[in-house]
Design a protein around this motif. Structure first.
Motif, PDB file in Angstrom:
ATOM      1  N   CYS A   6       0.862  -1.183   0.000  1.00 42.99           N
ATOM      2  CA  CYS A   6       0.000   0.000   0.000  1.00 42.99           C
ATOM      3  C   CYS A   6       0.897   1.232   0.000  1.00 42.99           C
ATOM      4  CB  CYS A   6      -0.891  -0.011   1.245  1.00 42.99           C
ATOM      5  SG  CYS A   6      -1.860   1.501   1.452  1.00 42.99           S
ATOM      6  N   PRO A   7       0.659   2.208  -0.889  1.00 46.75           N
ATOM      7  CA  PRO A   7       1.506   3.401  -0.926  1.00 46.75           C
ATOM      8  C   PRO A   7       1.502   4.194   0.378  1.00 46.75           C
ATOM      9  CG  PRO A   7       0.209   3.248  -2.931  1.00 46.75           C
ATOM     10  CD  PRO A   7      -0.306   2.190  -1.989  1.00 46.75           C
ATOM     11  N   TRP A   8       0.491   4.008   1.222  1.00 44.94           N
ATOM     12  CA  TRP A   8       0.396   4.763   2.469  1.00 44.94           C
ATOM     13  C   TRP A   8       0.746   3.920   3.695  1.00 44.94           C
ATOM     14  CZ3 TRP A   8      -3.038   5.201  -1.535  1.00 44.94           C
ATOM     15  CH2 TRP A   8      -3.063   6.452  -2.155  1.00 44.94           C
ATOM     16  N   CYS A   9       0.404   2.635   3.698  1.00 48.20           N
ATOM     17  CA  CYS A   9       0.570   1.786   4.885  1.00 48.20           C
ATOM     18  C   CYS A   9       1.731   0.809   4.793  1.00 48.20           C
ATOM     19  CB  CYS A   9      -0.714   0.995   5.143  1.00 48.20           C
ATOM     20  SG  CYS A   9      -2.170   2.024   5.366  1.00 48.20           S
ATOM     21  N   TYR A  17      -7.030  -6.396   1.271  1.00 48.03           N
ATOM     22  CA  TYR A  17      -7.396  -5.566   0.125  1.00 48.03           C
ATOM     23  C   TYR A  17      -8.641  -6.069  -0.589  1.00 48.03           C
ATOM     24  CZ  TYR A  17      -2.614  -3.905   0.712  1.00 48.03           C
ATOM     25  OH  TYR A  17      -1.460  -3.387   1.218  1.00 48.03           O
ATOM     26  N   HIS A  18      -9.233  -5.170  -1.369  1.00 39.52           N
ATOM     27  CA  HIS A  18     -10.355  -5.512  -2.250  1.00 39.52           C
ATOM     28  C   HIS A  18      -9.952  -5.160  -3.673  1.00 39.52           C
ATOM     29  CE1 HIS A  18     -13.055  -6.156   1.115  1.00 39.52           C
ATOM     30  NE2 HIS A  18     -12.595  -5.039   1.640  1.00 39.52           N
ATOM     31  N   TYR A  19     -10.169  -6.099  -4.577  1.00 38.66           N
ATOM     32  CA  TYR A  19      -9.844  -5.901  -5.992  1.00 38.66           C
ATOM     33  C   TYR A  19     -10.892  -5.001  -6.629  1.00 38.66           C
ATOM     34  CZ  TYR A  19      -8.900  -7.107 -10.867  1.00 38.66           C
ATOM     35  OH  TYR A  19      -8.612  -7.063 -12.208  1.00 38.66           O
ATOM     36  N   GLY A  20     -10.449  -4.065  -7.465  1.00 38.73           N
ATOM     37  CA  GLY A  20     -11.371  -3.121  -8.087  1.00 38.73           C
ATOM     38  C   GLY A  20     -11.386  -3.147  -9.598  1.00 38.73           C
ATOM     39  N   MET A  58      -8.132  -1.591  -3.217  1.00 36.88           N
ATOM     40  CA  MET A  58      -8.473  -0.727  -2.089  1.00 36.88           C
ATOM     41  C   MET A  58      -8.034  -1.420  -0.805  1.00 36.88           C
ATOM     42  SD  MET A  58     -10.886   0.134   0.509  1.00 36.88           S
ATOM     43  CE  MET A  58     -12.481  -0.558   0.203  1.00 36.88           C
ATOM     44  N   HIS A  59      -7.373  -0.674   0.058  1.00 37.05           N
ATOM     45  CA  HIS A  59      -6.877  -1.226   1.321  1.00 37.05           C
ATOM     46  C   HIS A  59      -8.018  -1.204   2.340  1.00 37.05           C
ATOM     47  CE1 HIS A  59      -3.342  -1.397   4.388  1.00 37.05           C
ATOM     48  NE2 HIS A  59      -4.139  -2.436   4.454  1.00 37.05           N
ATOM     49  N   GLY A  60      -8.841  -2.237   2.314  1.00 31.73           N
ATOM     50  CA  GLY A  60     -10.069  -2.289   3.096  1.00 31.73           C
ATOM     51  C   GLY A  60      -9.885  -2.303   4.598  1.00 31.73           C
ATOM     52  N   THR A  61      -8.876  -3.002   5.111  1.00 28.62           N
ATOM     53  CA  THR A  61      -8.688  -3.072   6.560  1.00 28.62           C
ATOM     54  C   THR A  61      -7.599  -2.126   7.041  1.00 28.62           C
ATOM     55  OG1 THR A  61      -7.135  -4.903   6.387  1.00 28.62           O
ATOM     56  CG2 THR A  61      -9.456  -5.472   6.648  1.00 28.62           C
ATOM     57  N   GLY A  62      -7.143  -1.256   6.170  1.00 23.27           N
ATOM     58  CA  GLY A  62      -6.119  -0.277   6.541  1.00 23.27           C
ATOM     59  C   GLY A  62      -6.632   1.136   6.334  1.00 23.27           C
ATOM     60  N   ARG A  65      -7.930   3.475   1.229  1.00 19.32           N
ATOM     61  CA  ARG A  65      -7.664   4.259   0.025  1.00 19.32           C
ATOM     62  C   ARG A  65      -7.511   3.350  -1.186  1.00 19.32           C
ATOM     63  NH1 ARG A  65      -3.188   8.800   1.718  1.00 19.32           N
ATOM     64  NH2 ARG A  65      -4.495   9.918   3.185  1.00 19.32           N
ATOM     65  N   TRP A  66      -7.866   3.891  -2.345  1.00 19.84           N
ATOM     66  CA  TRP A  66      -7.674   3.198  -3.622  1.00 19.84           C
ATOM     67  C   TRP A  66      -6.291   3.518  -4.160  1.00 19.84           C
ATOM     68  CZ3 TRP A  66     -10.812  -0.316  -5.816  1.00 19.84           C
ATOM     69  CH2 TRP A  66     -12.130  -0.405  -5.346  1.00 19.84           C
ATOM     70  N   PHE A  67      -5.689   2.548  -4.835  1.00 20.13           N
ATOM     71  CA  PHE A  67      -4.406   2.747  -5.508  1.00 20.13           C
ATOM     72  C   PHE A  67      -4.303   1.721  -6.626  1.00 20.13           C
ATOM     73  CE2 PHE A  67      -3.775  -0.213  -2.067  1.00 20.13           C
ATOM     74  CZ  PHE A  67      -2.937  -1.185  -2.581  1.00 20.13           C
TER      75      PHE A  67
END
Length: 102
Positions: A6-9, A17-20, A58-62, A65-67
């Motif tokens: 994750c770019p932030w975490c 994560y969730h696939y988008g 999308m980092h669902g449990t963090g 945010r989408w990336f």
């Protein structure tokens, strides 16, 4: 199991994560001008690339945010992850950053 950065975490297990779907799919400029066939193509038709493929996650449990993730669909290797406001890295550049030969 994938390890996605994750770019932030930072790096986390794929279960967080969730696939988008496919990344870099532009929204139609004039949606009212599209006919049914064009809407169906926009909504349902996606590339089925063999090799490096840009995806949204999308980092669902963090941070929630989408990336974007550049993933090799043959080896399932994550080549790069990057924010939505960043350009897609070239596969060779991403592989070098990931530490693997291409």
């Amino acid at each position: 199991m994938l390890l996605i950065n994750c770019p932030w975490c930072g790096p986390r297990d794929e279960t967080e994560y969730h696939y988008g779907g496919q990344a870099h799919v532009p929204y139609p400029g004039n949606p009212a001008d599209l006919d049914d066939r064009q809407w169906a193509e926009y909504v349902f038709y996606r590339d089925n690339t063999k090799g490096p493929f840009a995806e949204r996650w999308m980092h669902g449990t963090g941070c929630r945010r989408w990336f974007n993730v550049l993933r090799d669909t043959v080896t399932n290797e994550v080549l790069a992850s990057y924010r939505l406001d960043e350009a897609r890295p070239e596969p060779q550049q991403a592989a070098a950053q990931a530490g693997g030969p291409r």
